[in-house]
Design a protein around this motif. Structure first.
Motif, mmCIF file in Angstrom:
data_model
loop_
_atom_site.group_PDB
_atom_site.id
_atom_site.type_symbol
_atom_site.label_atom_id
_atom_site.label_comp_id
_atom_site.label_asym_id
_atom_site.label_seq_id
_atom_site.Cartn_x
_atom_site.Cartn_y
_atom_site.Cartn_z
ATOM 1 N N ARG A 1 0.854 -1.183 0.000
ATOM 2 C CA ARG A 1 0.000 0.000 0.000
ATOM 3 C C ARG A 1 0.890 1.233 0.000
ATOM 4 O O ARG A 1 2.001 1.185 0.529
ATOM 5 C CB ARG A 1 -0.925 0.015 1.218
ATOM 6 C CG ARG A 1 -2.000 -1.058 1.182
ATOM 7 C CD ARG A 1 -2.757 -1.096 2.503
ATOM 8 N NE ARG A 1 -3.920 -1.970 2.451
ATOM 9 C CZ ARG A 1 -3.891 -3.285 2.613
ATOM 10 N NH1 ARG A 1 -2.737 -3.876 2.865
ATOM 11 N NH2 ARG A 1 -4.992 -3.994 2.544
ATOM 12 N N ALA B 1 1.439 5.268 1.148
ATOM 13 C CA ALA B 1 1.018 6.279 2.115
ATOM 14 C C ALA B 1 2.007 7.421 2.078
ATOM 15 O O ALA B 1 3.197 7.224 1.805
ATOM 16 C CB ALA B 1 0.933 5.700 3.528
ATOM 17 N N ASP C 1 -4.112 0.992 -3.122
ATOM 18 C CA ASP C 1 -4.662 1.810 -2.041
ATOM 19 C C ASP C 1 -3.689 2.938 -1.735
ATOM 20 O O ASP C 1 -2.484 2.722 -1.599
ATOM 21 C CB ASP C 1 -4.856 0.968 -0.773
ATOM 22 C CG ASP C 1 -6.155 0.176 -0.815
ATOM 23 O OD1 ASP C 1 -7.019 0.517 -1.630
ATOM 24 O OD2 ASP C 1 -6.291 -0.781 -0.034
ATOM 25 N N SER D 1 -3.028 6.230 0.917
ATOM 26 C CA SER D 1 -3.378 6.939 2.155
ATOM 27 C C SER D 1 -2.610 8.248 2.203
ATOM 28 O O SER D 1 -1.378 8.263 2.076
ATOM 29 C CB SER D 1 -3.033 6.087 3.385
ATOM 30 O OG SER D 1 -3.773 4.887 3.392
ATOM 31 N N ILE E 1 -1.862 11.424 4.646
ATOM 32 C CA ILE E 1 -1.939 11.818 6.051
ATOM 33 C C ILE E 1 -1.796 13.327 6.134
ATOM 34 O O ILE E 1 -0.705 13.881 6.026
ATOM 35 C CB ILE E 1 -0.856 11.106 6.883
ATOM 36 C CG1 ILE E 1 -0.963 9.588 6.699
ATOM 37 C CG2 ILE E 1 -0.986 11.470 8.362
ATOM 38 C CD1 ILE E 1 0.130 8.803 7.395
ATOM 39 N N THR F 1 -7.669 7.248 0.940
ATOM 40 C CA THR F 1 -8.111 7.542 2.303
ATOM 41 C C THR F 1 -7.318 8.739 2.803
ATOM 42 O O THR F 1 -6.086 8.731 2.777
ATOM 43 C CB THR F 1 -7.883 6.351 3.246
ATOM 44 O OG1 THR F 1 -8.558 5.202 2.718
ATOM 45 C CG2 THR F 1 -8.439 6.659 4.637
ATOM 46 N N TYR G 1 -6.425 10.926 5.972
ATOM 47 C CA TYR G 1 -6.418 11.020 7.437
ATOM 48 C C TYR G 1 -6.199 12.492 7.782
ATOM 49 O O TYR G 1 -5.091 13.009 7.686
ATOM 50 C CB TYR G 1 -5.332 10.121 8.021
ATOM 51 C CG TYR G 1 -5.597 8.661 7.729
ATOM 52 C CD1 TYR G 1 -6.344 7.887 8.609
ATOM 53 C CD2 TYR G 1 -5.139 8.073 6.558
ATOM 54 C CE1 TYR G 1 -6.612 6.555 8.325
ATOM 55 C CE2 TYR G 1 -5.403 6.748 6.264
ATOM 56 C CZ TYR G 1 -6.142 5.991 7.148
ATOM 57 O OH TYR G 1 -6.423 4.671 6.874
ATOM 58 N N PHE H 1 -5.640 3.906 11.033
ATOM 59 C CA PHE H 1 -4.883 3.557 9.831
ATOM 60 C C PHE H 1 -4.818 2.044 9.673
ATOM 61 O O PHE H 1 -5.004 1.499 8.581
ATOM 62 C CB PHE H 1 -3.482 4.152 9.935
ATOM 63 C CG PHE H 1 -2.644 4.004 8.696
ATOM 64 C CD1 PHE H 1 -2.624 4.994 7.728
ATOM 65 C CD2 PHE H 1 -1.853 2.880 8.505
ATOM 66 C CE1 PHE H 1 -1.857 4.861 6.585
ATOM 67 C CE2 PHE H 1 -1.077 2.739 7.373
ATOM 68 C CZ PHE H 1 -1.076 3.740 6.409
ATOM 69 N N ALA I 1 -7.645 -0.241 8.159
ATOM 70 C CA ALA I 1 -7.786 -0.335 6.703
ATOM 71 C C ALA I 1 -7.257 -1.664 6.178
ATOM 72 O O ALA I 1 -7.682 -2.137 5.120
ATOM 73 C CB ALA I 1 -7.051 0.819 6.023
ATOM 74 N N SER J 1 -10.049 -3.445 3.505
ATOM 75 C CA SER J 1 -9.555 -2.791 2.295
ATOM 76 C C SER J 1 -10.658 -2.678 1.262
ATOM 77 O O SER J 1 -11.463 -3.572 1.074
ATOM 78 C CB SER J 1 -8.374 -3.571 1.723
ATOM 79 O OG SER J 1 -7.973 -3.023 0.488
#
Length: 899
Positions: A697, A699, A724, A726, A728, A828, A830, A878, A881, A885
Motif C-alpha cells: 500500500r 502512504a 490503495d 493513504s 496523512i 483515504t 487522514y 490507519f 484499513a 480494504s
C-alpha cells in the motif's frame, strides 16, 4: 512522649521586603476589616488614568475598570431578592476582571467557569452552583444548553462614570471555587470577603506589592487568578492576563520581557519550563520576585531560578489547599543552598493560620522531626462547602475547646524541623499533587467505569522523578477484545482534567483483592513496579549478548551528542530531544557503516537498550519476525524521516511493516532535488529493489503525500492497477509562495534550536546569521558545499538541523504549486481535526481529484496527530484499513510491476 492532644502552633507575622504605600488602610488584619470596593476606590482616586488590567487585546485604566464594573454591579443588584450566585462563563480576559469586581460590588457570590474546560465539567459546576445569572464574554458565545434556564449578560468594558456602587453590608460570601470531586462531580467551596482580603493581604505583604509592579497572571479562572487581579488593583499595580496554554512558552516570555514583568506566581513546573528557555534571562530581567506552590520545589529549581533571575530577586515558596488558602510560606534566603534533588521546605506558618500535627495512631502531638497529620485552623479558610446552591459546613469541624476553633483535616503528612520550618512528607489518602494540581484517582476510576467494555478499574500513581502520572489497570468485559487504550484516554479528556488522564492503561483479568474484597492497592503498586517494561516501544530486543563493537559505538555516540554527564539515563532524561535523536542515528550510521531505521530510536531509550536493539537488528531477528505482515510504502515529509513518523510506525508494529522512502540528499546534483518526476522515479526504484513480488500500500505524510499520489498515478498509468493510497493530512491545493517545510514557524523559532547548540561547531551566532542570509539569497550551491565539507570532516550528525532546512528549501520547487490530476483508485485521507486554516474544507480539497475518497478525522493538529496519545488513535484507524480494504486482490499493486 507525645501529649494526649496535638499542640496548636500559631503563625508569625510576615516580613515585608520593602515599604508599602497602598492607601489609607494598613495591610494586615486592619486591611482585612475593610472592604474590597473601598480599597479599590482609593486607587481609582489616586491614579485614575493608570492601566489596571490588560490582556493583550484590551487595556482598562483604573477609571475605566471602575466604571465598567460599577455599571454591571448595579445591574446585578437590580433584583435584591435574588441572592443566588453569578457564574462567569468565559476565558481569562479583561472581561473576567470586570465580572469579578462587579459581583463583589453587588454582594453576589461569583462562580468562575473556565471556557477551556470540558462541556460536561462546566455543566456540572452550573448545576451544583445553582447560579441564576451568567456573565459571558461578548466575543465568546457559550453553548445553548449552558445558557438555557439562566439569564446571560454580556460583559462590557465600558460604563457610565456616574454609576454608584450598590450598598452592601456585612461580610458577604463573594466567591465560590470548584475543585474536582472524588466521584467525578465538582465540589464547591465558598469564601467570605474578609477571608479573601486576608489572603490578598498576606500575598501583598510577602512580596511587597506596590504601584510600580507589573503582575503576570497565568492562572486560569479561580482562586489563583482572583488573587493576582485583586493584589494588583488594590495596590495600584498593573496585572497582565495571559493564557499560557493558548499562546505558548515563547509568547509568554516575549510578553514578560516587553512589558517588564516584576511579579509572577505559578507552580514549579511552569516556572522551571519558562526559565529553561534560551531567552529566559531577558524575559525575567525586571522580575523582583517569584512565588511558587502547588507542588514540590527542589534544590535544582532554586539553582535554576537564581541563575536566571536578577541577583536581588526573591523566591517565595508556599503550601496550602483550596479549603485553607496559603498555610505555609517562606522567602528562601539568598545564602541558603540545597542538594539538587532535595525538596525545599514548605515554609513557616503564616500569620492567619494555626496548625497542629497529630500522630496517626494516638491522635496526640508529635515531636519535631517526626511526621504527623496536618490539621489547619485560621481566619482565611473557606466558610464552608457550596452544595446544591447553598452553604454547608463541608469538610470543617469545630473543636470542643474554649476557642471553638474551626479545623480542617488536610490529609497532608508534614514534619516540623527544629528551625521551625515545615516539610511536606506525603498524603494520607489517595489524592496527590500532579503538576501543581490535585489528582484524584477515584474521579478517573468513576469516569472509566462509565465507558463501554470496561468491567472494573483501579488507578494508581506512578512517580517519574519529581512528577507523578496515573496508571489505570482495567478489567475489560472481554479480555480477548479489550477496548483500545488510546480511545479510552481520548474519551477521558472530556471527563477529567488533562493532568489526570492516565499515561498508560494496562489490562488484567481481575483486580487483586484484600480479604474483605476491597482492591489491594499495595499489590497493584508492586505489580506496576515489577512489570514496567524497559521501554514501551518496539522492536524489543531478543535475549542474548551485546556485540562489544556496537556497544562501544553507542557509548561514543551517546557521549558526543549528550555530553559525558548523560551516563546511563534514558535519552530524554539526559537532555535529548527529537533533533538530537536524529543526530544520534546519523552518528551511529557513520560509525557502524550501515543504514539504521529510526524505528530503533525513541526518546525513552537507554544506552544499554539501544545497544541490545542494534545487536538484534544486525542479526536480522526482527526482519524475519515481521516478514508476514502487509507492507506499507511510506513517503515522509520533505524533511525526510523523523522521530514522530517512527512513533507512528511503532504503534503499527504488529499490524504492518514499512518501507520508508529515502529522498535524494545533498550528495545528489542540486537540479534533481527540485524535480518531482526525479523524486518519484527514485521512490519507485527503491520499492522495486527492496520488495520484489510483494504487494504493498502507498502512504504519504504531509508533503510526502504529493510523492505518494504521483507514485500511485504512475503505477495506474503503467500497469492498470490502482493501489490503495493513504494521505496523512495533506491539502490538495498548496500555496505557490516559495517557502520551506517550516511554513507557519517564525524565524525566532527556527533560530531557537540553533542558539541552543544543535549545530555543534557550526552553531555560532555569526554562522547562524550567515546561514539564513545565504538561504534568503537562495545561494543553495554555496551552502551545499559548506555543509558537505562539514559532514565529511566531523560527521553528518554535526549539521543535522541546517541540512534539514537546506534540503527542504531545495526540494521546495518539487512540491510548491503542485496541482493533482484525477486518480481513479481508492484514497483515504487522514485529516487532522485542528487545521491551520480554520475554514479548511472537510476533504481538504481532494473530492474533485478522487473517484473513491474516504475521509478519516484524527485528533490533534498537523504535528501533534503523530505525538502521543494522538498517534495511537491515528495508527489504530490507519491499521483498520488492512482488514477492511476497498481494493480487491486483482487491484492491489505488486512490486514486480514497478520495475
Amino acid at each position: 512522649m507525645p501529649s494526649k492532644s496535638p499542640q496548636w502552633r500559631e503563625g508569625t507575622p510576615i516580613d515585608c521586603p520593602r515599604p508599602l504605600s497602598v492607601g489609607a488602610l494598613p495591610v494586615g488584619r486592619a486591611w482585612s476589616a475593610g472592604d474590597i470596593i473601598r480599597l479599590f476606590e482609593i486607587q481609582v482616586e489616586a491614579q485614575p488614568d493608570a492601566v489596571a488590567v490588560i490582556d493583550g487585546q484590551v487595556a482598562l485604566t483604573y477609571r475605566g475598570l471602575r466604571n465598567a464594573a460599577a455599571a454591571l454591579a448595579v445591574e446585578l443588584a437590580a433584583s435584591p431578592e435574588d441572592t443566588r450566585p453569578v457564574a462567569a462563563v468565559m476565558s481569562g480576559t479583561v472581561h473576567y476582571a470586570v465580572a469579578l469586581l462587579a459581583s463583589i460590588g453587588a454582594g453576589r457570590p461569583l462562580v468562575p467557569v473556565d471556557m477551556g474546560h470540558p462541556l460536561e465539567r462546566r455543566r456540572a459546576i452550573l448545576q451544583e452552583a445553582q447560579a441564576s445569572t451568567l456573565l459571558i464574554n461578548p466575543d465568546l458565545p457559550i453553548e445553548d444548553e449552558l445558557a438555557q434556564g439562566h439569564h446571560p449578560i454580556p460583559v462590557a468594558t465600558e460604563g457610565a462614570s456616574e454609576a454608584a456602587w450598590p450598598e452592601i453590608g456585612g461580610d458577604p460570601t463573594i466567591g465560590i471555587a470548584f475543585t474536582s470531586g472524588s466521584m467525578g462531580r465538582p465540589k464547591g467551596l465558598a469564601y467570605r470577603q474578609s477571608a479573601i482580603l486576608g489572603m490578598v493581604a498576606e500575598h501583598v505583604t510577602a512580596l511587597g506589592i506596590g504601584s510600580d509592579d507589573v503582575i503576570l497572571s497565568l492562572a486560569s479562572l479561580g482562586a489563583g487568578g482572583n488573587q493576582d487581579i485583586l493584589s494588583a488593583i488594590l495596590t495600584g499595580a498593573r496585572v497582565r492576563l495571559l493564557d499560557l496554554k493558548t499562546v505558548g512558552i515563547g509568547e509568554t516570555l516575549r510578553v514578560m520581557g516587553k512589558e517588564g514583568t516584576t511579579l509572577l506566581s505559578m507552580i514549579p513546573l511552569v516556572l522551571r519550563t519558562l526559565m529553561s528557555q534560551p531567552n529566559a534571562a531577558w524575559a525575567f530581567a525586571k522580575t523582583r520576585a517569584v512565588s511558587t506552590g502547588g507542588d514540590r520545589l527542589f534544590g535544582k529549581d532554586v539553582d535554576l531560578f537564581r541563575a536566571v533571575l536578577p541577583p536581588d530577586a526573591l523566591i517565595r515558596t508556599t503550601q496550602g489547599a483550596t479549603e485553607t488558602g496559603v498555610v505555609f510560606q517562606w522567602i528562601v534566603p539568598r545564602q541558603r543552598t540545597f542538594e539538587p534533588d532535595a525538596p525545599v521546605p514548605s515554609g513557616y506558618v503564616g500569620p492567619s493560620h494555626a496548625v497542629a500535627l497529630s500522630g496517626s495512631e494516638t491522635g496526640g502531638d508529635v515531636e519535631d522531626g517526626q511526621p504527623g497529620e496536618l490539621m489547619v485552623s485560621g481566619a482565611t479558610m473557606a466558610a464552608g462547602a457550596w452544595q446544591g446552591g447553598r452553604l454547608t459546613p463541608g469538610p470543617f469541624v469545630s473543636e470542643s475547646d474554649p476557642a471553638h476553633r474551626r479545623v480542617y483535616d488536610s490529609g497532608d503528612i508534614m514534619r516540623r524541623r527544629s528551625d521551625g520550618l515545615f516539610e511536606f512528607v506525603g498524603r494520607r489518602d489517595r489524592q496527590i499533587k500532579m503538576r501543581g494540581l490535585r489528582g484524584d484517582p477515584g474521579e478517573v476510576e468513576a469516569a472509566l467505569r462509565r465507558m463501554p467494555d470496561v468491567k472494573d478499574v483501579a488507578v494508581i500513581p506512578r512517580y517519574q522523578d519529581s512528577e507523578a502520572v496515573f496508571v489505570a489497570y482495567v478489567v475489560p468485559i472481554d479480555l480477548y477484545a479489550p477496548p483500545m487504550a488510546a480511545e479510552l484516554r481520548n474519551s477521558l479528556t472530556t471527563e477529567v482534567p488533562a493532568h489526570m488522564v492516565p499515561s498508560e492503561i494496562r489490562y488484567l483479568p481481575d483486580l487483586p483483592r484484600l480479604p474483605n474484597y476491597k482492591t489491594n492497592f499495595a499489590a497493584l503498586h508492586a505489580l506496576d513496579g515489577a512489570s514496567q517494561p524497559e521501554s514501551s516501544i518496539s522492536p524489543e530486543p531478543s535475549p542474548g549478548s551485546i556485540d562489544p563493537m556496537i556497544d562501544g559505538a553507542v557509548r561514543r555516540a551517546w557521549t558526543d551528542i549528550l555530553g559525558s554527564q548523560a551516563g546511563a539515563k534514558a535519552f530524554d532524561q539526559a537532555g535529548g530531544d527529537s533533533l538530537k535523536l536524529l543526530q544520534l542515528s546519523l552518528h551511529l550510521e557513520q560509525s557502524l557503516d550501515c543504514r539504521l531505521p529510526l524505528d530503533l530510536f525513541d526518546l525513552e531509550v537507554s544506552p544499554d537498550l539501544l545497544s541490545r536493539r542494534l545487536t538484534d537488528f544486525r542479526s536480522h531477528h526482527q526482519r524475519h519476525a515481521r516478514a508476514g505482515l502487509p507492507l506499507v510504502v511510506l513517503c515522509p515529509g520533505m524533511g525526510g524521516d523523523e522521530p514522530r513518523l517512527a512513533a507512528f510506525r511503532r504503534a503499527l508494529r504488529h499490524r504492518a511493516r514499512f518501507l520508508v522512502i529515502e529522498y535524494p540528499g545533498l550528495e545528489t546534483p542540486a537540479r534533481r532535488l527540485g524535480q518531482l518526476d526525479a523524486l518519484v522515479d527514485d521512490a519507485l526504484a527503491q520499492v522495486a529493489r527492496a520488495t520484489p513480488d510483494t504487494r504493498f500500500r502507498l502512504a504519504g505524510y504531509s508533503a510526502g503525500g504529493v510523492v505518494a499520489f504521483e507514485m500511485a498515478r504512475r503505477l495506474r498509468s503503467d500497469t492498470g492497477a490502482a493501489p490503495d493510497l493513504s494521505l496523512i493530512d495533506l491539502a490538495a491545493v498548496r500555496s505557490r509562495t516559495p517557502t520551506s517545510g517550516y511554513k507557519g514557524v517564525t524565524f525566532a523559532e527556527v533560530m531557537s534550536p540553533m542558539r541552543r547548540g544543535h549545530l555543534g561547531g557550526f552553531g555560532s551566532r555569526a554562522s547562524n546569521w550567515a546561514f539564513f542570509r545565504l538561504l534568503d539569497l537562495r545561494a543553495f550551491a554555496v551552502l551545499r558545499l559548506l555543509i558537505l565539507a562539514k559532514s565529511r570532516t566531523i560527521g553528518a550528525h554535526s549539521v543535522t538541523f541546517v541540512r534539514k532546512v537546506l534540503l527542504e528549501y531545495m526540494r521546495g520547487p518539487a512540491i510548491l504549486g503542485w496541482r493533482p490530476s484525477r486518480y481513479d483508485g481508492p484514497v483515504t485521507l487522514y485529516r487532522a481535526e485542528t487545521q491551520r486554516e480554520p475554514d479548511a474544507a472537510p476533504d481538504l480539497g481532494w473530492a474533485p481529484f478522487c473517484a473513491d475518497l474516504v475521509v478519516v478525522d484524527c485528533p490533534g493538529d498537523h504535528l501533534s496527530m503523530l505525538s502521543s496519545p494522538n498517534v495511537e488513535v491515528v495508527a489504530d484507524r490507519f491499521g483498520r484499513a488492512f482488514s477492511s480494504s476497498r481494493t480487491d486482490p486483482d487491484r492491489t499493486q505488486s512490486a514486480t510491476a514497478v520495475s
